[in-house]
Design an enzyme around this catalytic site. Structure first.
Site, PDB file in Angstrom:
ATOM      1  N   ASP A   1      18.412 -15.441 -20.512  1.00  0.00           N
ATOM      2  CA  ASP A   1      18.340 -14.321 -21.447  1.00  0.00           C
ATOM      3  C   ASP A   1      17.614 -13.132 -20.826  1.00  0.00           C
ATOM      4  O   ASP A   1      16.532 -13.277 -20.254  1.00  0.00           O
ATOM      5  CB  ASP A   1      17.614 -14.765 -22.720  1.00  0.00           C
ATOM      6  CG  ASP A   1      18.179 -14.124 -23.952  1.00  0.00           C
ATOM      7  OD1 ASP A   1      17.979 -12.907 -24.118  1.00  0.00           O
ATOM      8  OD2 ASP A   1      18.836 -14.822 -24.744  1.00  0.00           O
TER       9      ASP A   1
ATOM     10  N   ASP B   1      18.936 -12.642 -37.488  1.00  0.00           N
ATOM     11  CA  ASP B   1      17.870 -13.585 -37.135  1.00  0.00           C
ATOM     12  C   ASP B   1      16.471 -13.087 -37.457  1.00  0.00           C
ATOM     13  O   ASP B   1      15.605 -13.863 -37.860  1.00  0.00           O
ATOM     14  CB  ASP B   1      17.974 -14.015 -35.668  1.00  0.00           C
ATOM     15  CG  ASP B   1      17.868 -12.861 -34.683  1.00  0.00           C
ATOM     16  OD1 ASP B   1      18.197 -11.718 -35.061  1.00  0.00           O
ATOM     17  OD2 ASP B   1      17.480 -13.097 -33.525  1.00  0.00           O
ATOM     18  N   ARG B   2      16.231 -11.795 -37.320  1.00  0.00           N
ATOM     19  CA  ARG B   2      14.892 -11.262 -37.598  1.00  0.00           C
ATOM     20  C   ARG B   2      14.793 -10.657 -39.001  1.00  0.00           C
ATOM     21  O   ARG B   2      13.793 -10.012 -39.328  1.00  0.00           O
ATOM     22  CB  ARG B   2      14.487 -10.244 -36.538  1.00  0.00           C
ATOM     23  CG  ARG B   2      14.186 -10.870 -35.176  1.00  0.00           C
ATOM     24  CD  ARG B   2      13.503  -9.899 -34.240  1.00  0.00           C
ATOM     25  NE  ARG B   2      13.223 -10.486 -32.939  1.00  0.00           N
ATOM     26  CZ  ARG B   2      12.128 -11.192 -32.647  1.00  0.00           C
ATOM     27  NH1 ARG B   2      11.227 -11.413 -33.588  1.00  0.00           N
ATOM     28  NH2 ARG B   2      11.952 -11.683 -31.430  1.00  0.00           N
TER      29      ARG B   2
ATOM     30  N   SER C   1      21.075 -10.071 -27.651  1.00  0.00           N
ATOM     31  CA  SER C   1      21.262 -11.522 -27.629  1.00  0.00           C
ATOM     32  C   SER C   1      22.302 -11.991 -28.633  1.00  0.00           C
ATOM     33  O   SER C   1      23.093 -12.894 -28.348  1.00  0.00           O
ATOM     34  CB  SER C   1      19.931 -12.228 -27.884  1.00  0.00           C
ATOM     35  OG  SER C   1      19.032 -11.967 -26.831  1.00  0.00           O
TER      36      SER C   1
ATOM     37  N   ARG D   1      10.361  -1.893 -29.111  1.00  0.00           N
ATOM     38  CA  ARG D   1      10.807  -3.059 -28.337  1.00  0.00           C
ATOM     39  C   ARG D   1      12.198  -2.806 -27.774  1.00  0.00           C
ATOM     40  O   ARG D   1      12.469  -3.061 -26.611  1.00  0.00           O
ATOM     41  CB  ARG D   1      10.790  -4.286 -29.245  1.00  0.00           C
ATOM     42  CG  ARG D   1      11.060  -5.606 -28.562  1.00  0.00           C
ATOM     43  CD  ARG D   1      10.994  -6.705 -29.622  1.00  0.00           C
ATOM     44  NE  ARG D   1      11.328  -8.008 -29.084  1.00  0.00           N
ATOM     45  CZ  ARG D   1      10.438  -8.916 -28.705  1.00  0.00           C
ATOM     46  NH1 ARG D   1       9.146  -8.636 -28.776  1.00  0.00           N
ATOM     47  NH2 ARG D   1      10.823 -10.090 -28.263  1.00  0.00           N
TER      48      ARG D   1
ATOM     49  N   ASP E   1      23.016 -12.929 -21.130  1.00  0.00           N
ATOM     50  CA  ASP E   1      23.620 -12.268 -22.286  1.00  0.00           C
ATOM     51  C   ASP E   1      23.487 -10.751 -22.225  1.00  0.00           C
ATOM     52  O   ASP E   1      24.260 -10.029 -22.846  1.00  0.00           O
ATOM     53  CB  ASP E   1      23.023 -12.804 -23.592  1.00  0.00           C
ATOM     54  CG  ASP E   1      21.493 -12.770 -23.595  1.00  0.00           C
ATOM     55  OD1 ASP E   1      20.891 -12.499 -22.537  1.00  0.00           O
ATOM     56  OD2 ASP E   1      20.903 -13.033 -24.660  1.00  0.00           O
TER      57      ASP E   1
ATOM     58  N   LYS F   1      15.197 -18.520 -29.126  1.00  0.00           N
ATOM     59  CA  LYS F   1      16.623 -18.309 -28.863  1.00  0.00           C
ATOM     60  C   LYS F   1      17.498 -19.433 -29.422  1.00  0.00           C
ATOM     61  O   LYS F   1      18.693 -19.494 -29.108  1.00  0.00           O
ATOM     62  CB  LYS F   1      16.858 -18.157 -27.352  1.00  0.00           C
ATOM     63  CG  LYS F   1      16.122 -16.981 -26.724  1.00  0.00           C
ATOM     64  CD  LYS F   1      16.643 -15.635 -27.246  1.00  0.00           C
ATOM     65  CE  LYS F   1      15.898 -14.467 -26.629  1.00  0.00           C
ATOM     66  NZ  LYS F   1      16.446 -13.153 -27.053  1.00  0.00           N
TER      67      LYS F   1
ATOM     68  N   HIS G   1      16.378  -3.503 -23.725  1.00  0.00           N
ATOM     69  CA  HIS G   1      17.443  -4.057 -22.897  1.00  0.00           C
ATOM     70  C   HIS G   1      18.028  -2.964 -22.002  1.00  0.00           C
ATOM     71  O   HIS G   1      17.695  -1.791 -22.124  1.00  0.00           O
ATOM     72  CB  HIS G   1      18.541  -4.646 -23.781  1.00  0.00           C
ATOM     73  CG  HIS G   1      18.060  -5.761 -24.659  1.00  0.00           C
ATOM     74  ND1 HIS G   1      18.789  -6.235 -25.732  1.00  0.00           N
ATOM     75  CD2 HIS G   1      16.920  -6.499 -24.633  1.00  0.00           C
ATOM     76  CE1 HIS G   1      18.117  -7.215 -26.314  1.00  0.00           C
ATOM     77  NE2 HIS G   1      16.978  -7.385 -25.668  1.00  0.00           N
TER      78      HIS G   1
ATOM     79  N   HIS H   1      19.148  -4.219 -33.948  1.00  0.00           N
ATOM     80  CA  HIS H   1      18.962  -4.808 -35.274  1.00  0.00           C
ATOM     81  C   HIS H   1      19.377  -3.867 -36.399  1.00  0.00           C
ATOM     82  O   HIS H   1      19.607  -4.316 -37.527  1.00  0.00           O
ATOM     83  CB  HIS H   1      17.498  -5.194 -35.485  1.00  0.00           C
ATOM     84  CG  HIS H   1      17.048  -6.312 -34.609  1.00  0.00           C
ATOM     85  ND1 HIS H   1      17.142  -7.628 -34.979  1.00  0.00           N
ATOM     86  CD2 HIS H   1      16.516  -6.315 -33.367  1.00  0.00           C
ATOM     87  CE1 HIS H   1      16.670  -8.393 -34.001  1.00  0.00           C
ATOM     88  NE2 HIS H   1      16.300  -7.620 -33.013  1.00  0.00           N
TER      89      HIS H   1
END
Length: 552
Positions: free
Chosen positions: A38, A295-296, A88, A179, A481, A373, A500, A149
């Site tokens: 990752d 996911d978050r 991801s 982030r 990824d 993950k 990223h 996100h």
């Protein structure tokens, strides 16, 4: 019994045992391992590149010995807007689906542009429900253009839509990024939202929009059951419980910077209006969660809607009886099935993902990762499916309980490797999918030395897994990824680089086949490549192509 007879029987016993062992070995499956590193991109420049700086004897040897190339993991090649870095969720969905998947973010942005967004049934009904009950509309989400996100365009469109449909008061609870964006860039997004709000309030005299609170995503968007963090966000939004009060959101950000907090870690802050009271979520209000990635968003969503007998995260002092709770997308089956929730954009159905197709062929598969993950190698890799397939086993290794992963750069990679090697040696699995979180999670801290240590820890794990695959006569594909830790400095902002990248990612074949990696590949080509290694024809739904061609 004579000595000769005893020797004869002993030889017979040994031969029988050897035969039994050979039969057992013959029944073992040939493992095909997909290893996802990752946040491990490829960048030519060695400067501020944690991968280039790391001592990697195992990966260096693998690069020398086995075929390798680069594949695309960003932008239109993974169903995102051109130039948008991958993430991801998107990466794992493309890896598992074997086709380019056009993402929720792209779909929602298209509807904002066409104005169909303003007609979305769930969003419109939520506003109307609050209006009917005399409540307010609250909008919460990650205020960022990071694109991982959320999208600030969507949040601004929702503010507009609420006023269009008659909301009297619209309050925005801003989660700050740092982030997927530079660590100290929140002012840019707060000021942009403020300017948008000023225009809306000038145009719609019957209603008004106001920023009600700000908090770092570290608290509001946990995904590792760190409920003490989520509690801070929940109590900020429901009770106005905060470390700071401010009359202006931009002033609150500056106060946080003076306290040496970066965006991700900004403590709960209430932004008060002229009446000097917090604007909290109360009974009869509508609450709309504008994150499109699941996911978050799950944990905070659970805190708002799950009853006490289903929720054990923390004691909730206040549980508002909401007029409506809307998830922008489907965050989980549990939340989707809850009678208090609605979904603005349902997932598109996928058939014949790699996991589903392996099931149809009677094959066994393993999915393994540490907590950070785990959802990616299960839920996202399976195209948004929560349940296991027949023949699928899942192993979750807990992530270390540390505040930030620079404090433990190896994370739980050694423990993941222990269990993966054991699974390979067991001969029980046809396909094994593993995610190593280190490159991404430590890369996000922006701490170069820690990222180097993370890569070096990964290298040890890669060596162990490669040895196990070789001993079992199997094949392995190593890829990523998206990129991250290959660039640790942001040259535009002058800050550390925590987000990223749009870099290509490696694709390495480890095995005995005489092949080479073709050029022009992308993440959606990986699933068909796994099937090709198994001599299984890919289903028609998989439009990706085998990345391995005969060596010249």
């Amino acid at each position: 019994m004579t000595n000769t007879q005893q020797q004869s029987e002993s030889i017979d016993d040994n031969q029988a045992q050897l035969s039994k062992q050979q039969n057992s070995d013959n029944n073992k499956k040939v493992p095909r391992v997909l290893m996802i590193l990752d946040g491990f991109g490829h960048r030519e420049d060695d400067k501020d590149n944690a991968i280039a700086a790391a001592d990697m004897p195992n990966l260096d040897k693998i690069y020398e010995q086995y075929p390798h190339g680069l594949i695309s993991a960003s932008g239109e090649d993974v169903g995102l807007p051109d130039g948008q870095f991958g993430n991801s969720e998107v990466g794992h969905m493309n890896l598992g689906a074997g086709r380019v998947l056009y993402q929720d973010s792209t779909r929602i942005s298209s509807e904002v542009a066409s104005r169909d967004f303003y007609k979305n049934e769930a969003l419109v009904n939520a506003v109307k429900a609050a209006n009917t009950l005399g409540g307010n509309v609250h909008i919460m989400g990650l205020l960022s253009d990071g694109g991982v996100h959320s999208n600030q365009d969507h949040i601004e469109a929702m503010c507009h839509s609420a006023l269009v449909h008659g909301a009297k008061n619209v309050f925005v609870h801003c989660f700050l990024d740092g982030r997927d964006t530079p660590p100290k860039s929140a002012d840019k997004y707060i000021n942009r939202l403020r300017d948008h709000i000023i225009k809306l309030n000038a145009h719609y005299e019957s209603g008004r929009v106001q920023i009600a609170s700000i908090i770092g995503r570290y608290y509001a968007m946990d995904r590792d059951n760190r409920w003490d963090r989520v509690q801070k966000a929940y109590e900020l939004i429901t009770e106005g419980k905060a470390d700071r009060l401010s009359t202006r959101a931009d002033g609150a950000v500056q106060a946080a910077y003076k306290a040496r907090e970066t965006d991700e870690f900004i403590n709960p802050t209430v932004v008060i209006g002229r009446d000097e009271v917090p604007y909290t979520v109360d009974d009869n209000d509508a609450l709309i969660f504008m994150n499109f990635r699941a996911d978050r968003a799950r944990e905070l969503a659970q805190a708002f809607v799950l009853p006490d007998h289903e929720f054990s995260g923390f004691a909730r002092n206040k549980q508002p009886k909401l007029a409506a709770f809307v998830m922008l997308t489907k965050y989980s089956d549990v939340l989707a099935d809850n009678p208090k929730t609605s979904i603005a954009y349902y997932p598109t159905s996928l058939t014949n993902t790699l996991g589903e197709y392996l099931q149809s062929k009677g094959k066994t598969q393993l999915r393994i990762a540490e907590t950070e993950k785990y959802a990616h190698v299960t839920f996202f890799f399976s195209g948004g499916r929560e349940d296991e397939y027949k023949g699928e086993t899942r192993i979750l290794v807990p992530s270390p309980d540390v505040a930030t992963y620079d404090l433990q750069p190896e994370m739980s990679a050694p423990e993941v490797t222990d269990k993966l090697v054991e699974a390979i040696e067991s001969g029980q699995y046809d396909v094994l999918v593993v995610n190593y979180a280190n490159g991404d999670m430590v890369g996000h801290t922006g701490i170069f030395d820690a990222a180097v240590q993370a890569v070096e820890a990964l290298d040890v794990c890669v060596g162990r897994v490669a040895a196990a695959v070789h001993a079992a006569g199997g094949d392995m594909l190593i890829t990523a990824d998206h990129g991250n830790c290959e660039q640790m400095q942001d040259y535009e902002s002058g800050q550390v680089h925590t987000q990223h990248t749009t870099e290509h990612v490696p694709l390495i074949y480890v095995g005995e086949k005489k092949v080479q990696v073709r050029s022009g590949g992308k993440l959606s080509d990986v699933a068909p490549t796994i099937l090709a290694l198994m001599d299984i024809e890919a289903p028609k739904e998989m439009t990706g192509e085998n990345l391995l061609v005969a060596a010249e």
